[in-house]
Design a protein around this motif. Structure first.
Motif, mmCIF file in Angstrom:
data_model
loop_
_atom_site.group_PDB
_atom_site.id
_atom_site.type_symbol
_atom_site.label_atom_id
_atom_site.label_comp_id
_atom_site.label_asym_id
_atom_site.label_seq_id
_atom_site.Cartn_x
_atom_site.Cartn_y
_atom_site.Cartn_z
ATOM 1 N N THR A 20 0.775 -1.228 0.206
ATOM 2 C CA THR A 20 0.058 -0.036 0.000
ATOM 3 C C THR A 20 0.849 1.230 -0.040
ATOM 4 O O THR A 20 0.368 2.241 -0.657
ATOM 5 N N GLN A 21 2.174 1.058 0.673
ATOM 6 C CA GLN A 21 2.967 2.401 0.529
ATOM 7 C C GLN A 21 3.335 2.789 -0.977
ATOM 8 O O GLN A 21 3.359 3.927 -1.127
ATOM 9 N N PHE A 22 3.583 1.555 -1.584
ATOM 10 C CA PHE A 22 3.969 1.978 -2.985
ATOM 11 C C PHE A 22 2.607 2.568 -3.780
ATOM 12 O O PHE A 22 2.794 3.353 -4.507
ATOM 13 N N GLU A 23 1.595 1.895 -3.616
ATOM 14 C CA GLU A 23 0.292 2.213 -4.120
ATOM 15 C C GLU A 23 -0.184 3.684 -3.813
ATOM 16 O O GLU A 23 -0.649 4.541 -4.737
ATOM 17 N N ILE A 24 -0.024 4.271 -2.706
ATOM 18 C CA ILE A 24 -0.646 5.199 -2.094
ATOM 19 C C ILE A 24 0.303 6.420 -2.072
ATOM 20 O O ILE A 24 0.184 7.733 -2.389
ATOM 21 N N TRP A 25 1.568 5.967 -1.819
ATOM 22 C CA TRP A 25 2.450 7.055 -1.376
ATOM 23 C C TRP A 25 3.847 7.225 -2.371
ATOM 24 O O TRP A 25 4.926 7.633 -1.826
ATOM 25 N N SER A 71 8.287 9.560 8.557
ATOM 26 C CA SER A 71 7.397 9.298 7.358
ATOM 27 C C SER A 71 6.099 9.691 7.594
ATOM 28 O O SER A 71 5.379 10.203 6.975
ATOM 29 N N PHE A 72 5.362 9.520 8.912
ATOM 30 C CA PHE A 72 4.087 9.760 9.125
ATOM 31 C C PHE A 72 4.041 11.476 8.938
ATOM 32 O O PHE A 72 3.112 11.883 8.285
ATOM 33 N N PHE A 73 4.859 12.149 9.710
ATOM 34 C CA PHE A 73 5.019 13.629 9.498
ATOM 35 C C PHE A 73 5.014 13.976 8.077
ATOM 36 O O PHE A 73 4.482 15.077 7.802
ATOM 37 N N LYS A 74 5.945 13.351 7.221
ATOM 38 C CA LYS A 74 5.917 13.973 5.730
ATOM 39 C C LYS A 74 4.612 13.555 4.893
ATOM 40 O O LYS A 74 4.095 14.407 4.280
ATOM 41 N N LYS A 75 4.205 12.546 5.367
ATOM 42 C CA LYS A 75 2.866 12.063 4.639
ATOM 43 C C LYS A 75 1.627 12.863 5.035
ATOM 44 O O LYS A 75 0.967 13.180 4.171
ATOM 45 N N PHE A 76 1.755 13.268 6.307
ATOM 46 C CA PHE A 76 0.465 14.008 6.833
ATOM 47 C C PHE A 76 0.511 15.565 6.021
ATOM 48 O O PHE A 76 -0.416 15.965 5.673
ATOM 49 N N TYR A 77 1.869 16.164 5.848
ATOM 50 C CA TYR A 77 1.821 17.474 5.210
ATOM 51 C C TYR A 77 1.747 17.367 3.833
ATOM 52 O O TYR A 77 2.158 18.204 2.978
ATOM 53 N N LEU A 78 1.518 16.127 3.184
ATOM 54 C CA LEU A 78 1.247 16.022 1.765
ATOM 55 C C LEU A 78 -0.384 16.153 1.448
ATOM 56 O O LEU A 78 -0.776 16.411 0.596
ATOM 57 N N GLU A 79 -0.887 15.901 2.795
ATOM 58 C CA GLU A 79 -2.513 15.833 2.706
ATOM 59 C C GLU A 79 -2.971 17.182 3.420
ATOM 60 O O GLU A 79 -4.055 17.535 3.320
ATOM 61 N N ASN A 80 -2.171 17.821 4.105
ATOM 62 C CA ASN A 80 -2.566 19.071 4.896
ATOM 63 C C ASN A 80 -1.514 20.183 4.881
ATOM 64 O O ASN A 80 -0.366 19.937 4.442
ATOM 65 N N SER A 81 -1.832 21.386 5.410
ATOM 66 C CA SER A 81 -0.919 22.433 5.478
ATOM 67 C C SER A 81 -0.828 23.052 6.878
ATOM 68 O O SER A 81 -1.473 22.494 7.670
ATOM 69 N N ILE A 84 -7.084 12.391 13.387
ATOM 70 C CA ILE A 84 -6.756 13.180 12.212
ATOM 71 C C ILE A 84 -5.493 12.788 11.611
ATOM 72 O O ILE A 84 -5.500 12.725 10.175
ATOM 73 N N ILE A 85 -4.455 12.214 12.099
ATOM 74 C CA ILE A 85 -3.256 12.031 11.403
ATOM 75 C C ILE A 85 -3.519 10.542 10.873
ATOM 76 O O ILE A 85 -3.130 10.384 9.723
ATOM 77 N N LEU A 86 -4.176 9.598 11.378
ATOM 78 C CA LEU A 86 -4.468 8.395 11.169
ATOM 79 C C LEU A 86 -5.458 8.634 9.606
ATOM 80 O O LEU A 86 -5.190 7.917 8.472
ATOM 81 N N SER A 87 -6.370 9.611 9.670
ATOM 82 C CA SER A 87 -7.091 9.700 8.336
ATOM 83 C C SER A 87 -6.205 10.218 7.226
ATOM 84 O O SER A 87 -6.405 9.667 6.113
ATOM 85 N N SER A 88 -5.386 11.166 7.676
ATOM 86 C CA SER A 88 -4.343 11.685 6.808
ATOM 87 C C SER A 88 -3.518 10.485 5.945
ATOM 88 O O SER A 88 -3.200 10.517 4.812
ATOM 89 N N LEU A 89 -3.244 9.523 6.916
ATOM 90 C CA LEU A 89 -2.256 8.564 6.431
ATOM 91 C C LEU A 89 -2.832 7.496 5.725
ATOM 92 O O LEU A 89 -2.421 6.484 5.269
ATOM 93 N N LYS A 90 -4.325 7.776 5.854
ATOM 94 C CA LYS A 90 -5.215 6.714 4.851
ATOM 95 C C LYS A 90 -5.277 5.314 5.807
ATOM 96 O O LYS A 90 -5.239 4.235 5.148
ATOM 97 N N PHE A 91 -4.694 5.424 7.131
ATOM 98 C CA PHE A 91 -4.758 4.272 8.016
ATOM 99 C C PHE A 91 -3.569 3.071 7.337
ATOM 100 O O PHE A 91 -3.599 1.968 7.814
ATOM 101 N N THR A 92 -2.815 3.870 6.853
ATOM 102 C CA THR A 92 -1.454 2.900 6.272
ATOM 103 C C THR A 92 -0.345 3.056 7.153
ATOM 104 O O THR A 92 0.369 4.123 7.124
#
Length: 405
Positions: free
Chosen positions: A36-41, A133-143, A191-199
């Motif tokens: 899922t990491q490759f598929e989503i991120w 990784s969580f931090f970087k992914k979160f700010y791809l979805e949020n500001s 909120i973070i889990l949702s932004s990570l799409k629970f991956t």
């Protein structure tokens, strides 16, 4: 990436004897590409920048709406002040949002702090990497104009510790964080889990790096050393330096969004020791036609290392009968085609890991004075009412008569 780059020598030899096993063999790179990491991120350089710009633009829209609501509310409460000071109290002059470039610098400042927090709590490397990784992914979805990085950073560390089975109680965690309550962390978890799409499963390059360390030994040292100055100790030193390279470069950069973990691991080894890594890659990619290569076993010549790389060389048997000439020519053509394909795969991989090295080293430290100004803008973007009230107080102070001594 060619699948043989992550397989051990023994498995490769076994598959040569068993074609069915060769077809079914799955590399670490193949496994990652099914995740899922490759598929989503996973992104291209262009799509990654577009995602960051999209997050920044969305943050500006939200911050503008938040400002307008606060402005309208305060104007309704003090209409005369706003009416008499239109030049100083208007959205155009007060609203100062964070640009895309500023947001990138701001996040680059906060990312290394995640490593320091994890070190403070003596968390293992896996937790540090997952938190980043969580931090970087979160700010791809949020500001940052939606969520301030400070509490997001803390929550990512806490969430990563749980994800990697490293227990830290919320009480002991927030006790060490000045000005932070348990509620500040727990309210952000979902909120973070949702932004990570629970991956929550994160693939890091350290595991494939260790796999390459073992395979380097199998390929370069057995059955006899291919390079006169390479031993187990030499490869152990290369492995340690590559780990440091990943910590210093790959972890804080965007390579995880652009390259697979095996590619990143190879990039680390290639940048640490290009000569040894390149010999390994050539041996892996051209091993099917080793009998058609010049002797690539490296030996000292007058105390110096030979500088010329082995070149592919195919020659037909000069003594073949004329009756078998056509058959031999066809066979030679097929072998040449195979070697050319392998050579192209090798060259593609080398270009890829060189790009990875370049991206990994592009992260620059954000100047403290710039970060301080961006932090001020971030605070007021999240709290526009305080910005407007501050301006109203300034106007009132300027309008007040001077004190008579």
């Amino acid at each position: 990436m060619k699948e043989s780059t992550t397989d051990t020598k023994s498995s490769s030899e076994g598959s040569e004897e068993n074609p069915e096993a060769k077809r079914k063999r799955i590399s670490n790179d193949d496994l990652y590409r099914r995740s899922t990491q490759f598929e989503i991120w996973s992104y291209t350089a262009e799509s990654l920048e577009a995602a960051k710009k999209k997050a920044n633009a969305a943050g500006q829209i939200i911050a503008t709406k938040r400002f307008n609501e606060a402005f309208a509310e305060l104007k309704k409460a003090s209409p005369e002040v706003f009416e008499n000071n239109k030049d100083k109290l208007n959205p155009e002059s007060l609203l100062n949002l964070i640009t895309f470039e500023e947001e990138s610098k701001y996040l680059n400042y906060y990312t290394p702090n995640i490593i320091q927090i994890a070190k403070f709590f003596k968390m293992p490397t896996q937790v540090k990497l997952t938190a980043v990784s969580f931090f970087k992914k979160f700010y791809l979805e949020n500001s940052v104009m939606q969520y301030h990085p400070k509490n997001i950073m803390y929550t990512c560390v806490f969430l990563a510790a749980k994800s990697e089975n490293y227990f830290v109680s919320i009480e002991s965690f927030v006790k060490a964080l000045k000005g932070t309550d348990a509620k500040d962390i727990l309210d952000l978890e979902f909120i973070i889990l949702s932004s990570l799409k629970f991956t929550l499963l994160v693939h890091h390059p350290f595991r494939p790096l260790y796999g390459f360390f073992l395979d380097f030994q199998a390929v370069l040292l057995h059955p006899s050393p291919l390079m006169y100055d390479v031993s187990v100790n030499t490869l152990g030193t290369l492995y340690d330096k590559a780990k440091n390279w990943l910590n210093e470069n790959a972890v804080l950069s965007d390579v995880a969004f652009l390259f697979t973990p095996p590619q990143i691991a190879l990039a680390a080894m290639y940048d640490v020791d290009k000569r040894v890594t390149d010999r390994y890659l050539k041996r892996k990619f051209l091993r099917d036609h080793a009998d058609k290569l010049d002797d690539i076993k490296e030996e000292p010549e007058n105390g110096d290392v030979k500088k010329e790389e082995a070149k592919v060389k195919i020659e037909g048997d000069k003594n073949i009968d004329n009756d078998a000439a056509d058959s031999t020519a066809t066979k030679t053509h097929g072998e040449t085609s195979d070697i050319q394909t392998q050579r192209e795969q090798y060259e593609t991989l080398v270009r890829t890991i060189r790009k990875c090295i370049k991206v990994a080293k592009q992260v620059s430290k954000s100047p403290q004075d710039e970060v301080k100004e961006i932090d001020r803008k971030c605070f007021f973007a999240l709290n526009p009412r305080k910005l407007i009230e501050k301006q109203v107080k300034k106007i009132a102070k300027e309008a007040a008569p001077s004190e008579v001594v």
